[in-house]
Scaffold this motif. Structure first.
Motif, PDB file in Angstrom:
ATOM      1  N   GLY A   1     -63.487 -43.807  56.974  1.00 33.62           N
ATOM      2  CA  GLY A   1     -64.758 -44.496  56.823  1.00 33.62           C
ATOM      3  C   GLY A   1     -64.527 -45.986  56.949  1.00 33.62           C
ATOM      4  O   GLY A   1     -63.434 -46.485  56.692  1.00 33.62           O
TER       5      GLY A   1
ATOM      6  N   ILE B   1     -69.891 -49.062  50.718  1.00 37.53           N
ATOM      7  CA  ILE B   1     -68.759 -48.248  50.279  1.00 37.53           C
ATOM      8  C   ILE B   1     -69.250 -46.810  50.077  1.00 37.53           C
ATOM      9  O   ILE B   1     -68.564 -45.843  50.436  1.00 37.53           O
TER      10      ILE B   1
ATOM     11  N   ALA C   1     -69.371 -44.917  53.296  1.00 32.52           N
ATOM     12  CA  ALA C   1     -68.053 -44.431  53.699  1.00 32.52           C
ATOM     13  C   ALA C   1     -67.671 -43.178  52.911  1.00 32.52           C
ATOM     14  O   ALA C   1     -67.120 -42.217  53.467  1.00 32.52           O
TER      15      ALA C   1
ATOM     16  N   ALA D   1     -64.692 -39.463  53.694  1.00 31.14           N
ATOM     17  CA  ALA D   1     -63.505 -40.131  54.213  1.00 31.14           C
ATOM     18  C   ALA D   1     -62.306 -39.996  53.279  1.00 31.14           C
ATOM     19  O   ALA D   1     -62.423 -40.168  52.068  1.00 31.14           O
TER      20      ALA D   1
ATOM     21  N   VAL E   1     -60.573 -45.205  53.522  1.00 31.95           N
ATOM     22  CA  VAL E   1     -61.675 -46.147  53.681  1.00 31.95           C
ATOM     23  C   VAL E   1     -61.101 -47.506  54.067  1.00 31.95           C
ATOM     24  O   VAL E   1     -60.250 -48.059  53.365  1.00 31.95           O
TER      25      VAL E   1
END
Length: 266
Positions: free
Chosen positions: A78, A149, A152, A157, A160
């Motif tokens: 991500g 965040i 992601a 993910a 990240v």
């Protein structure tokens, strides 16, 4: 230079002597880097040193002209961009913004019940409880960073990547973001970020990569943040001081003063 603390065979993502160029101008040269499970890595260096380019190469968004980037099968990634590059007036709520991250596209009115529950859980995890229906422009800088965040994380993910995640944030908010990233890392998320905030952020990370087109040094801050490595990275003499139990980087030139990012330490 590779990070010395890892067994390369265990790497989730590995760069092998990659060189990246724009219009034949080499931005990265012979960069080696191994990213392993539960890493929390900060990439530091001056403007134009190739930090953002390295993130893009590790993500697969840029193909090196030499060398290779390999990713372990099944590892997902991500990306959290710089907040200055985001259109905060785009008509979308916090929950919708996170929901758009799924590879199948944005289906906000048709998100499944399970997906909506997942988004609520992510908001709770990031300290954004109850803000799902709020427009993204109506958030504070730190909250906006947390939303991306969350995007992601919503992709599932394993790794990240964040490009300058504390840029433009005040001291208190920068440290809140850092603590959040530490918590996510403790929960098993591998985190790689670029930052100019050497004193305020990088000195608090377990692993630092000093970059200026090539990797100048990599490892624990106590090992990497030396006057020699920093001078080679930033092109200026520097000293490492201890202040209140914290390491502080200062300019050691004729007009010596604490560098601009030192004022961000707290």
């Amino acid at each position: 230079m590779r990070l010395p603390v890892h067994d390369e065979a265990s790497a989730l993502i590995r760069a092998d002597r990659i060189t990246v160029a724009y219009d034949r101008a080499e931005v990265l040269v012979d960069v080696d880097l191994a990213i392993c499970e539960r890493d929390l890595i900060g990439i530091v260096g001056p403007s134009g040193s190739g930090k953002s380019t390295l993130l893009k190469a590790l993500l697969g968004g840029i193909k090196p002209i030499r060398g290779s980037v390999t990713r372990r099968r099944g590892v997902s990634v991500g990306f959290v961009p710089q907040v200055e590059k985001i259109d905060w007036n785009f008509p979308v709520t916090v929950a919708e913004c996170i929901g758009m991250a799924r590879a199948t596209g944005f289906r906000a009115p048709w998100l499944s019940k399970a997906e909506r529950i997942e988004i609520v859980a992510i908001l709770d995890r990031l300290g954004l409880h109850g803000l799902g229906d709020r427009h993204i422009r109506d958030l504070s800088g730190g909250q906006q960073q947390r939303v991306f965040i969350g995007r992601a994380l919503f992709t599932g993910a394993d790794v990240v990547f964040l490009d300058e995640p504390t840029s433009g944030l005040d001291v208190k908010t920068r440290h809140e973001v850092l603590h959040l990233l530490r918590d996510l890392n403790a929960d098993g998320v591998t985190v790689v970020l670029s930052t100019h905030d050497l004193n305020g952020i990088a000195t608090h990370l377990p692993t630092i990569v000093c970059l200026n087109k090539s990797v100048i040094g990599a490892g624990h801050p106590d090992e990497v943040l030396t006057p020699e490595v920093l001078e080679r990275t930033y092109g200026s003499p520097m000293q490492i001081l201890e202040h209140g139990g914290m390491r502080v980087v200062v300019d050691a030139g004729p007009d010596a003063s604490v560098l601009p990012f030192a004022a961000q330490a707290g």
